[in-house]
Design a protein around this motif. Structure first.
Motif, PDB file in Angstrom:
ATOM      1  N   PRO A   1      -9.266  -8.410  -1.385  1.00  0.00           N
ATOM      2  CA  PRO A   1     -10.382  -8.142  -0.464  1.00  0.00           C
ATOM      3  C   PRO A   1      -9.906  -8.116   0.990  1.00  0.00           C
ATOM      4  CG  PRO A   1     -11.098  -9.632  -2.183  1.00  0.00           C
ATOM      5  CD  PRO A   1      -9.617  -9.457  -2.376  1.00  0.00           C
ATOM      6  N   LEU A   2     -10.418  -7.151   1.736  1.00  0.00           N
ATOM      7  CA  LEU A   2      -9.911  -6.859   3.080  1.00  0.00           C
ATOM      8  C   LEU A   2      -9.915  -8.089   3.988  1.00  0.00           C
ATOM      9  CD1 LEU A   2      -8.850  -4.135   3.990  1.00  0.00           C
ATOM     10  CD2 LEU A   2     -11.036  -3.719   5.117  1.00  0.00           C
ATOM     11  N   ALA A   3     -10.977  -8.880   3.934  1.00  0.00           N
ATOM     12  CA  ALA A   3     -11.079 -10.032   4.829  1.00  0.00           C
ATOM     13  C   ALA A   3     -10.004 -11.078   4.551  1.00  0.00           C
ATOM     14  CB  ALA A   3     -12.463 -10.667   4.711  1.00  0.00           C
ATOM     15  N   GLU A   4      -9.460 -11.071   3.339  1.00  0.00           N
ATOM     16  CA  GLU A   4      -8.459 -12.068   2.965  1.00  0.00           C
ATOM     17  C   GLU A   4      -7.029 -11.621   3.276  1.00  0.00           C
ATOM     18  OE1 GLU A   4      -9.033 -13.809  -0.947  1.00  0.00           O
ATOM     19  OE2 GLU A   4     -11.087 -13.051  -0.976  1.00  0.00           O
ATOM     20  N   GLN A   5      -6.856 -10.363   3.667  1.00  0.00           N
ATOM     21  CA  GLN A   5      -5.501  -9.862   3.891  1.00  0.00           C
ATOM     22  C   GLN A   5      -4.858 -10.378   5.179  1.00  0.00           C
ATOM     23  OE1 GLN A   5      -4.859  -5.668   2.968  1.00  0.00           O
ATOM     24  NE2 GLN A   5      -6.602  -5.682   1.568  1.00  0.00           N
ATOM     25  N   PRO A   6      -5.538 -10.367   6.348  1.00  0.00           N
ATOM     26  CA  PRO A   6      -4.876 -10.906   7.547  1.00  0.00           C
ATOM     27  C   PRO A   6      -4.476 -12.378   7.413  1.00  0.00           C
ATOM     28  CG  PRO A   6      -6.770  -9.563   8.162  1.00  0.00           C
ATOM     29  CD  PRO A   6      -6.842  -9.753   6.679  1.00  0.00           C
ATOM     30  N   PRO A   7      -5.335 -13.267   6.860  1.00  0.00           N
ATOM     31  CA  PRO A   7      -4.897 -14.653   6.685  1.00  0.00           C
ATOM     32  C   PRO A   7      -3.692 -14.766   5.743  1.00  0.00           C
ATOM     33  CG  PRO A   7      -7.288 -14.502   6.467  1.00  0.00           C
ATOM     34  CD  PRO A   7      -6.766 -13.108   6.497  1.00  0.00           C
TER      35      PRO A   7
ATOM     36  N   PHE B   1       9.886  -9.355   5.775  1.00  0.00           N
ATOM     37  CA  PHE B   1       8.759  -8.964   4.934  1.00  0.00           C
ATOM     38  C   PHE B   1       8.878  -7.476   4.650  1.00  0.00           C
ATOM     39  CE2 PHE B   1       4.470  -7.020   4.724  1.00  0.00           C
ATOM     40  CZ  PHE B   1       4.056  -7.588   3.531  1.00  0.00           C
ATOM     41  N   LEU B   2       8.855  -7.120   3.377  1.00  0.00           N
ATOM     42  CA  LEU B   2       8.858  -5.727   2.936  1.00  0.00           C
ATOM     43  C   LEU B   2       7.593  -5.517   2.122  1.00  0.00           C
ATOM     44  CD1 LEU B   2      10.069  -2.926   2.284  1.00  0.00           C
ATOM     45  CD2 LEU B   2      11.373  -4.025   0.439  1.00  0.00           C
ATOM     46  N   GLY B   3       6.697  -4.671   2.612  1.00  0.00           N
ATOM     47  CA  GLY B   3       5.440  -4.518   1.905  1.00  0.00           C
ATOM     48  C   GLY B   3       4.840  -3.133   2.040  1.00  0.00           C
ATOM     49  N   THR B   4       4.066  -2.751   1.032  1.00  0.00           N
ATOM     50  CA  THR B   4       3.293  -1.523   1.104  1.00  0.00           C
ATOM     51  C   THR B   4       1.840  -1.872   1.378  1.00  0.00           C
ATOM     52  OG1 THR B   4       3.090  -1.557  -1.305  1.00  0.00           O
ATOM     53  CG2 THR B   4       4.758  -0.099  -0.361  1.00  0.00           C
ATOM     54  N   THR B   5       1.195  -1.028   2.171  1.00  0.00           N
ATOM     55  CA  THR B   5      -0.209  -1.212   2.530  1.00  0.00           C
ATOM     56  C   THR B   5      -0.925   0.124   2.363  1.00  0.00           C
ATOM     57  OG1 THR B   5       0.055  -0.557   4.850  1.00  0.00           O
ATOM     58  CG2 THR B   5       0.555  -2.855   4.300  1.00  0.00           C
ATOM     59  N   GLY B   6      -2.191   0.136   2.700  1.00  0.00           N
ATOM     60  CA  GLY B   6      -2.883   1.409   2.768  1.00  0.00           C
ATOM     61  C   GLY B   6      -2.370   2.233   3.938  1.00  0.00           C
ATOM     62  N   HIS B   7      -2.501   3.550   3.842  1.00  0.00           N
ATOM     63  CA  HIS B   7      -2.199   4.422   4.975  1.00  0.00           C
ATOM     64  C   HIS B   7      -3.480   4.843   5.671  1.00  0.00           C
ATOM     65  CE1 HIS B   7      -1.055   8.204   7.062  1.00  0.00           C
ATOM     66  NE2 HIS B   7      -0.008   7.474   7.365  1.00  0.00           N
ATOM     67  N   SER B   8      -4.518   5.095   4.899  1.00  0.00           N
ATOM     68  CA  SER B   8      -5.859   5.323   5.445  1.00  0.00           C
ATOM     69  C   SER B   8      -6.799   4.306   4.820  1.00  0.00           C
ATOM     70  CB  SER B   8      -6.330   6.749   5.157  1.00  0.00           C
ATOM     71  OG  SER B   8      -6.287   7.008   3.765  1.00  0.00           O
ATOM     72  N   ALA B   9      -7.878   4.015   5.514  1.00  0.00           N
ATOM     73  CA  ALA B   9      -8.804   2.973   5.053  1.00  0.00           C
ATOM     74  C   ALA B   9      -9.632   3.469   3.867  1.00  0.00           C
ATOM     75  CB  ALA B   9      -9.722   2.563   6.199  1.00  0.00           C
ATOM     76  N   TRP B  10      -9.751   2.609   2.845  1.00  0.00           N
ATOM     77  CA  TRP B  10     -10.556   2.965   1.681  1.00  0.00           C
ATOM     78  C   TRP B  10     -10.805   1.723   0.829  1.00  0.00           C
ATOM     79  CZ3 TRP B  10      -9.461   3.314  -3.779  1.00  0.00           C
ATOM     80  CH2 TRP B  10     -10.460   3.982  -4.520  1.00  0.00           C
TER      81      TRP B  10
ATOM     82  N   ALA C   1     -11.299  -0.524 -15.722  1.00  0.00           N
ATOM     83  CA  ALA C   1     -11.543  -0.283 -14.305  1.00  0.00           C
ATOM     84  C   ALA C   1     -10.433  -0.911 -13.452  1.00  0.00           C
ATOM     85  CB  ALA C   1     -12.893  -0.864 -13.901  1.00  0.00           C
ATOM     86  N   MET C   2     -10.240  -0.357 -12.258  1.00  0.00           N
ATOM     87  CA  MET C   2      -9.360  -0.957 -11.259  1.00  0.00           C
ATOM     88  C   MET C   2     -10.036  -0.838  -9.900  1.00  0.00           C
ATOM     89  SD  MET C   2      -6.824  -2.712 -10.446  1.00  0.00           S
ATOM     90  CE  MET C   2      -6.043  -2.867 -12.055  1.00  0.00           C
ATOM     91  N   TRP C   3      -9.680  -1.772  -9.005  1.00  0.00           N
ATOM     92  CA  TRP C   3     -10.334  -1.876  -7.696  1.00  0.00           C
ATOM     93  C   TRP C   3      -9.273  -1.982  -6.610  1.00  0.00           C
ATOM     94  CZ3 TRP C   3     -10.202  -5.623  -3.889  1.00  0.00           C
ATOM     95  CH2 TRP C   3     -11.236  -5.614  -2.939  1.00  0.00           C
ATOM     96  N   TRP C   4      -9.543  -1.321  -5.476  1.00  0.00           N
ATOM     97  CA  TRP C   4      -8.634  -1.367  -4.323  1.00  0.00           C
ATOM     98  C   TRP C   4      -9.442  -1.566  -3.049  1.00  0.00           C
ATOM     99  CZ3 TRP C   4      -8.565   2.258  -8.149  1.00  0.00           C
ATOM    100  CH2 TRP C   4      -7.387   2.406  -8.906  1.00  0.00           C
TER     101      TRP C   4
END
Length: 210
Positions: A120-126, A141-150, A163-166
């Motif tokens: 969940p988006l709110a939990e990512q910055p913490p 830190f090596l990580g993949t993130t979103g490129h556009s918001a969705w 089902a899957m959720w992003w």
């Protein structure tokens, strides 16, 4: 689709399609240059956290076979069960990435590929702030993130009947979050996938005096 607990959707999806996921994405080929570059930046026998490790292939297996001490964390019990079989030389624990705890300055590197985007988006910055504390000074830190918001779901993920959720922000937001966590962004690239893609970030915890 009304999602009461998106993390449970993610967990059940990977429990059901662990093997199918590996067959659908050429992760060995895709990750090889990233892991090669990481190994050039970390010491021999480094301690590495694979956050969202899946079945341990290829990140944990590649790094452990090179002599690094790898800890893998994943929310899926099936993925962790398979990881322990496939990469017995690494240590794995089933846990929510946002709840797992490690002492400060534990790792030379934290790798998180295609995992943040299931949180969940709110939990990512913490979480990024906590990752920064887990890194030793100079650690990567090596990580993949979103490129556009969705944020959304796929009711028939990979054609597997589950089902899957992003949920992800855009790359500029992730850059701000990484900097806000106290990391220095050393590299960013676009990783295409289908009609879209993801951002790949290299970020480093500054050493003393930097």
């Amino acid at each position: 689709m009304d999602i009461d607990d998106p993390k449970d959707v993610v967990r059940r999806g990977y429990d059901a399609l662990s093997r199918h996921y590996e067959q659908s994405y050429a992760t060995e080929t895709k990750y090889r240059p990233w892991l090669g570059a990481l190994q050039q930046r970390i010491p021999a026998a480094a301690t590495v956290l694979d956050l969202g490790c899946g079945s341990g292939v290829p990140v944990a297996r590649t790094l452990a076979s090179a002599g690094h001490r790898v800890t893998g964390v994943d929310i899926s019990g099936e993925q962790i069960r398979r990881a322990r079989q496939l990469v017995p030389e690494a240590e794995f624990r089933r846990a929510d990435a946002t709840a797992v705890e490690f002492p400060a300055a534990t790792f030379d590197a934290v790798v998180s590929l295609y995992a943040l985007i299931h949180i969940p988006l709110a939990e990512q910055p913490p979480l990024l702030a906590r990752i920064a504390t887990w890194l030793r000074p100079g650690g990567w830190f090596l990580g993949t993130t979103g490129h556009s918001a969705w944020t959304g779901t796929d009711e028939d993920w990979l054609g597997g009947g589950v089902a899957m959720w992003w949920s992800h922000a855009d790359a500029a937001t992730y850059r701000d979050w990484l900097i806000g966590a106290g990391l220095t962004v050393e590299g960013e690239e676009f990783v295409p996938e289908g009609d879209g893609g993801h951002a790949l970030f290299w970020a480093r915890r500054p050493s003393a005096g930097e």
